[in-house]
Design a protein around this motif. Structure first.
Motif, PDB file in Angstrom:
ATOM      1  N   LEU A   1      74.984 -18.988  17.924  1.00 50.61           N
ATOM      2  CA  LEU A   1      75.792 -17.861  17.457  1.00 50.61           C
ATOM      3  C   LEU A   1      76.000 -17.987  15.962  1.00 50.61           C
ATOM      4  O   LEU A   1      76.277 -19.076  15.464  1.00 50.61           O
ATOM      5  CB  LEU A   1      77.150 -17.861  18.176  1.00 50.61           C
ATOM      6  CG  LEU A   1      78.202 -16.856  17.699  1.00 50.61           C
ATOM      7  CD1 LEU A   1      77.822 -15.437  18.102  1.00 50.61           C
ATOM      8  CD2 LEU A   1      79.580 -17.221  18.283  1.00 50.61           C
ATOM      9  N   SER A   2      75.866 -16.865  15.249  1.00 49.70           N
ATOM     10  CA  SER A   2      76.132 -16.884  13.810  1.00 49.70           C
ATOM     11  C   SER A   2      76.489 -15.481  13.336  1.00 49.70           C
ATOM     12  O   SER A   2      76.102 -14.489  13.949  1.00 49.70           O
ATOM     13  CB  SER A   2      74.914 -17.398  13.038  1.00 49.70           C
ATOM     14  OG  SER A   2      73.831 -16.494  13.126  1.00 49.70           O
ATOM     15  N   PRO A   3      77.223 -15.379  12.238  1.00 51.32           N
ATOM     16  CA  PRO A   3      77.503 -14.057  11.672  1.00 51.32           C
ATOM     17  C   PRO A   3      76.253 -13.476  11.019  1.00 51.32           C
ATOM     18  O   PRO A   3      75.379 -14.217  10.560  1.00 51.32           O
ATOM     19  CB  PRO A   3      78.592 -14.350  10.631  1.00 51.32           C
ATOM     20  CG  PRO A   3      78.392 -15.782  10.259  1.00 51.32           C
ATOM     21  CD  PRO A   3      77.885 -16.467  11.489  1.00 51.32           C
ATOM     22  N   TRP A   4      76.191 -12.139  10.978  1.00 51.21           N
ATOM     23  CA  TRP A   4      75.100 -11.447  10.288  1.00 51.21           C
ATOM     24  C   TRP A   4      75.669 -10.139   9.719  1.00 51.21           C
ATOM     25  O   TRP A   4      75.588  -9.090  10.348  1.00 51.21           O
ATOM     26  CB  TRP A   4      73.930 -11.163  11.222  1.00 51.21           C
ATOM     27  CG  TRP A   4      72.693 -10.740  10.471  1.00 51.21           C
ATOM     28  CD1 TRP A   4      72.433  -9.513   9.952  1.00 51.21           C
ATOM     29  CD2 TRP A   4      71.571 -11.557  10.123  1.00 51.21           C
ATOM     30  NE1 TRP A   4      71.224  -9.500   9.311  1.00 51.21           N
ATOM     31  CE2 TRP A   4      70.665 -10.754   9.398  1.00 51.21           C
ATOM     32  CE3 TRP A   4      71.253 -12.888  10.354  1.00 51.21           C
ATOM     33  CZ2 TRP A   4      69.460 -11.229   8.911  1.00 51.21           C
ATOM     34  CZ3 TRP A   4      70.048 -13.356   9.871  1.00 51.21           C
ATOM     35  CH2 TRP A   4      69.174 -12.539   9.156  1.00 51.21           C
ATOM     36  N   PRO A   5      76.252 -10.197   8.541  1.00 49.96           N
ATOM     37  CA  PRO A   5      76.843  -8.988   7.941  1.00 49.96           C
ATOM     38  C   PRO A   5      75.801  -7.884   7.755  1.00 49.96           C
ATOM     39  O   PRO A   5      74.653  -8.150   7.394  1.00 49.96           O
ATOM     40  CB  PRO A   5      77.364  -9.482   6.586  1.00 49.96           C
ATOM     41  CG  PRO A   5      77.518 -10.966   6.753  1.00 49.96           C
ATOM     42  CD  PRO A   5      76.430 -11.389   7.683  1.00 49.96           C
ATOM     43  N   GLY A   6      76.216  -6.648   8.024  1.00 47.90           N
ATOM     44  CA  GLY A   6      75.357  -5.501   7.778  1.00 47.90           C
ATOM     45  C   GLY A   6      74.248  -5.303   8.780  1.00 47.90           C
ATOM     46  O   GLY A   6      73.289  -4.575   8.506  1.00 47.90           O
ATOM     47  N   GLN A   7      74.369  -5.871   9.972  1.00 53.23           N
ATOM     48  CA  GLN A   7      73.282  -5.751  10.939  1.00 53.23           C
ATOM     49  C   GLN A   7      73.239  -4.379  11.626  1.00 53.23           C
ATOM     50  O   GLN A   7      72.285  -4.083  12.347  1.00 53.23           O
ATOM     51  CB  GLN A   7      73.367  -6.850  11.990  1.00 53.23           C
ATOM     52  CG  GLN A   7      74.573  -6.763  12.906  1.00 53.23           C
ATOM     53  CD  GLN A   7      74.610  -7.914  13.906  1.00 53.23           C
ATOM     54  OE1 GLN A   7      73.845  -8.888  13.831  1.00 53.23           O
ATOM     55  NE2 GLN A   7      75.487  -7.826  14.883  1.00 53.23           N
ATOM     56  N   GLY A   8      74.272  -3.572  11.405  1.00 46.98           N
ATOM     57  CA  GLY A   8      74.237  -2.210  11.936  1.00 46.98           C
ATOM     58  C   GLY A   8      74.905  -2.032  13.279  1.00 46.98           C
ATOM     59  O   GLY A   8      75.023  -0.919  13.785  1.00 46.98           O
ATOM     60  N   ALA A   9      75.344  -3.115  13.897  1.00 51.07           N
ATOM     61  CA  ALA A   9      76.050  -3.061  15.185  1.00 51.07           C
ATOM     62  C   ALA A   9      77.029  -4.224  15.210  1.00 51.07           C
ATOM     63  O   ALA A   9      76.809  -5.251  14.557  1.00 51.07           O
ATOM     64  CB  ALA A   9      75.072  -3.163  16.347  1.00 51.07           C
ATOM     65  N   PRO A  10      78.123  -4.096  15.965  1.00 49.46           N
ATOM     66  CA  PRO A  10      79.069  -5.212  16.032  1.00 49.46           C
ATOM     67  C   PRO A  10      78.425  -6.508  16.516  1.00 49.46           C
ATOM     68  O   PRO A  10      78.633  -7.571  15.941  1.00 49.46           O
ATOM     69  CB  PRO A  10      80.128  -4.711  17.017  1.00 49.46           C
ATOM     70  CG  PRO A  10      80.088  -3.222  16.875  1.00 49.46           C
ATOM     71  CD  PRO A  10      78.632  -2.899  16.676  1.00 49.46           C
TER      72      PRO A  10
END
Length: 231
Positions: free
Chosen positions: A134-143
């Motif tokens: 699991l990791s963050p991904w800003p701006g991926q277009g979906a929550p």
């Protein structure tokens, strides 16, 4: 004289039998409920996107991936640790894609679109479970987005039943990734994760110190920007 019945022992035995029956009933109901939510084929997942990338394309460069986050294509020779690993930073995609090749499911979330409760739910789902990261991904277009090799699903909430359905079906499923049986363990990446903007540990002049970094295929020096494939 009529002997007295051991009513105390009888009552205790009845209580034990009733308790055992209740436990058994609860277990059966729980298992049946769990199995009712399971899927048996990929086409049962509404909203699933499918792609067609070949495996074993190793590079030491950055890759201009088509999908965000990526689901396959050229990747670094080092894979990201995927032993139920929760990363607090946006890990380098070239390493994450290699983990997908090994059969992992990579869950990402946009911190600006995902609630703290949803992040906590995802962390609980992933933590310590083999084949997950699991990791963050800003701006991926979906929550929330779930990636495995050649597959992707986006959802709005961690409580969406498709999250667990996806994880249960695709994670380490030998029918859906190029390298069944490959390891998810990488202590070097776990202790020192590469994040977006970092170079490959295989890049640069001279001989890099690769102690502790696993390798499962030769490294290619060929730039990958034009070899990402098309969905």
């Amino acid at each position: 004289m009529t002997p007295q019945r051991p009513w105390g022992l009888i009552a205790a035995a009845v209580a034990v039998a009733v308790f055992a029956a209740a436990i058994l009933t609860y277990a059966v109901v729980t298992v049946n409920r769990s199995n009712a939510n399971r899927i048996t084929s990929a086409d049962q997942l509404e909203g699933l996107e499918t792609y067609d990338y070949a495996g074993a394309e190793h590079v030491v460069t950055g890759v201009d991936y088509v999908e965000t986050p990526p689901v396959g294509g050229p990747h670094d020779n080092e894979w990201a640790d995927c032993t139920g690993t929760v990363y607090d930073a946006q890990i380098r995609p070239e390493n994450a894609v290699h983990s997908l090749e090994h059969g992992s499911t990579w869950i990402t979330y946009d911190p600006d679109l995902t609630s703290d409760d949803d992040v906590a739910t995802l962390e609980e789902l992933v933590d310590g479970r083999q084949g997950l990261m699991l990791s963050p991904w800003p701006g991926q277009g979906a929550p929330i987005s779930l990636q495995s090799w050649n597959h992707q699903l986006t959802v709005d909430s961690a409580t969406d039943e498709r999250v667990e359905q996806y994880v249960d079906f695709f994670t380490l499923n030998a029918d859906f990734h190029p390298e069944p049986g490959a390891s998810c363990d990488n202590p070097a990446f776990l202790s020192d994760p590469l994040v977006v903007g970092d170079e490959s540990r295989y890049a640069g002049a001279g001989e890099p110190d690769m102690s502790g970094v696993p390798s499962d295929a030769p490294v290619s020096e060929t730039p990958a920007a034009d070899a990402t494939g098309t969905p």
